[in-house]
Design a protein around this motif. Structure first.
Motif, PDB file in Angstrom:
ATOM      1  N   THR A   1       0.878  -1.175   0.000  1.00 54.92           N
ATOM      2  CA  THR A   1       0.000   0.000   0.000  1.00 54.92           C
ATOM      3  C   THR A   1       0.916   1.225   0.000  1.00 54.92           C
ATOM      4  OG1 THR A   1      -0.128   0.397   2.400  1.00 54.92           O
ATOM      5  CG2 THR A   1      -1.600  -1.307   1.477  1.00 54.92           C
ATOM      6  N   PRO A   2       0.358   2.435  -0.144  1.00 56.97           N
ATOM      7  CA  PRO A   2       1.225   3.622  -0.119  1.00 56.97           C
ATOM      8  C   PRO A   2       2.004   3.801   1.177  1.00 56.97           C
ATOM      9  CG  PRO A   2      -0.892   4.161  -1.099  1.00 56.97           C
ATOM     10  CD  PRO A   2      -1.025   2.772  -0.544  1.00 56.97           C
ATOM     11  N   THR A   3       1.586   3.141   2.254  1.00 61.87           N
ATOM     12  CA  THR A   3       2.269   3.307   3.535  1.00 61.87           C
ATOM     13  C   THR A   3       2.824   2.001   4.108  1.00 61.87           C
ATOM     14  OG1 THR A   3       0.154   3.115   4.703  1.00 61.87           O
ATOM     15  CG2 THR A   3       0.905   5.344   4.139  1.00 61.87           C
ATOM     16  N   GLU A   4       2.570   0.882   3.440  1.00 53.93           N
ATOM     17  CA  GLU A   4       3.033  -0.415   3.938  1.00 53.93           C
ATOM     18  C   GLU A   4       3.999  -1.024   2.926  1.00 53.93           C
ATOM     19  OE1 GLU A   4      -0.720  -2.378   4.358  1.00 53.93           O
ATOM     20  OE2 GLU A   4      -0.906  -1.814   6.456  1.00 53.93           O
ATOM     21  N   PHE A   5       5.140  -1.476   3.433  1.00 49.55           N
ATOM     22  CA  PHE A   5       6.180  -1.963   2.538  1.00 49.55           C
ATOM     23  C   PHE A   5       7.135  -2.870   3.297  1.00 49.55           C
ATOM     24  CE2 PHE A   5       7.053   2.334   4.092  1.00 49.55           C
ATOM     25  CZ  PHE A   5       8.178   2.098   4.888  1.00 49.55           C
ATOM     26  N   THR A   6       7.883  -3.649   2.526  1.00 47.13           N
ATOM     27  CA  THR A   6       8.979  -4.443   3.068  1.00 47.13           C
ATOM     28  C   THR A   6      10.268  -3.736   2.683  1.00 47.13           C
ATOM     29  OG1 THR A   6       7.747  -6.509   2.800  1.00 47.13           O
ATOM     30  CG2 THR A   6      10.131  -6.673   3.059  1.00 47.13           C
TER      31      THR A   6
END
Length: 334
Positions: free
Chosen positions: A120-125
């Motif tokens: 998502t625009p704010t969730e990442f690895t």
């Protein structure tokens, strides 16, 4: 002095006082390191002094009014010039590191290349990598325009391609702190610093096509390998300078377009100034006029064929993302 000339000079002085007052009040509001009540008081006080000075000038008492205003302005400029961009802060994770590079012959080594997986625009690895590139294999330069605020404004990403299919994309961004954000007005007043991100296209372009759903358009640039290498090394040198000495981001003078145009002018002298550098959503039209896009197509056709968001969303972020988004996009003749 003729009356018309006197009125012109008076009007010019009044305009200068008005603009200086506006700048000073906003600078105090955005950057004074106190709570909002005191910032409001300081900004209002300077605005009141500026308006009082303006009234004094209009009434023919310029000397008395200007002396006080100029003293206050001098103090404000001294304080403003003392503000230095921080080298260390609680940076947002996606801009936490500044890429740096070294060159050994034709081998370019980049440290802290970003290769995040965005859900998502704010969730990442998060993933930061060290990568090596053979400059003798550099064979393409591409421009991505990501439209996030209507047709006038876009974010620009420049990507360099190599013969074996690797790409390294560069993005000039706001180095936000955790909890901070991007504001075109606030970033005129030393609110955030500048960061150069070198990233995998699946990261810096993929987050815009897939996670954010922005209208991303790809344009293939007509340039020779020597100019492409020179431009890439300009990015590397700018990144190294930023790592050694931070710089303020400025919405008008130091943004994703103006920084790149400055680099281009160091290697290509004949790059005319144009209003489309500021209203950068129209940068493809500017590039088309300069003859650096694929010949034989209008800008409208290039925009349509280079629109990659729908295709990227349909096929997803795969290992073949870079090849997939270039399918059917007109490229300059060899």
């Amino acid at each position: 002095m003729p009356r018309a000339l006197r009125l012109f000079c008076l009007g010019l002085l009044c305009l200068l006082i008005l603009l200086t007052t506006l700048w000073g009040a906003m600078a105090l509001w955005y950057r004074l390191p106190v709570d909002s009540l005191w910032r409001t008081a300081a900004a209002s006080g300077f605005a009141g002094l500026g308006l009082a000075t303006l009234w004094a000038v209009i009434r023919g008492r310029a000397l008395r009014g200007l002396s006080t205003f100029c003293l206050a302005l001098a103090a404000l400029i001294w304080w403003w010039s003392s503000l230095t961009p921080p080298a260390e802060a609680h940076w947002s994770p996606d801009v936490a590191r500044q890429v740096t590079g070294t060159r050994d012959g034709d081998i370019l080594t980049l440290t802290d290349v970003r290769n995040f997986d965005w859900s998502t625009p704010t969730e990442f690895t998060p993933r930061w990598e060290t990568r090596r590139y053979d400059l003798s294999q550099l064979n393409s330069v591409d421009l991505f325009m990501s439209y996030w605020a209507g047709p006038e404004m876009a974010h620009m990403v420049v990507s360099f391609g190599f013969e074996e299919g690797a790409h390294i994309a560069w993005s000039v961004e706001v180095r936000r702190q955790v909890g901070g954000g991007f504001s075109p007005i606030a970033d005129l007043f030393k609110t955030n610093t500048l960061v150069l991100i070198a990233a995998d296209e699946r990261d810096v372009v993929g987050t815009r096509t897939n996670a954010r759903g922005e209208d991303v358009q790809l344009f293939r640039i007509d340039t020779d390998p020597d100019t492409a290498r020179a431009l890439l090394m300009q990015y590397v040198e700018a990144a190294n300078r930023l790592a050694a000495q931070p710089q303020w981001y400025n919405s008008l003078t130091s943004n994703c377009t103006t920084v790149v145009m400055t680099m281009i002018r160091t290697i290509v002298q004949d790059v005319p100034l144009d209003w489309r550098v500021l209203a950068n959503g129209y940068l493809p039209e500017y590039a088309h006029d300069q003859g650096v896009l694929a010949a034989g197509y209008s800008t409208e056709e290039l925009r349509k064929r280079g629109s990659i968001t729908a295709r990227a969303q349909a096929q997803g972020i795969t290992p073949y993302y870079s090849a997939m988004i270039r399918e059917g996009v007109p490229a300059p003749a060899p």
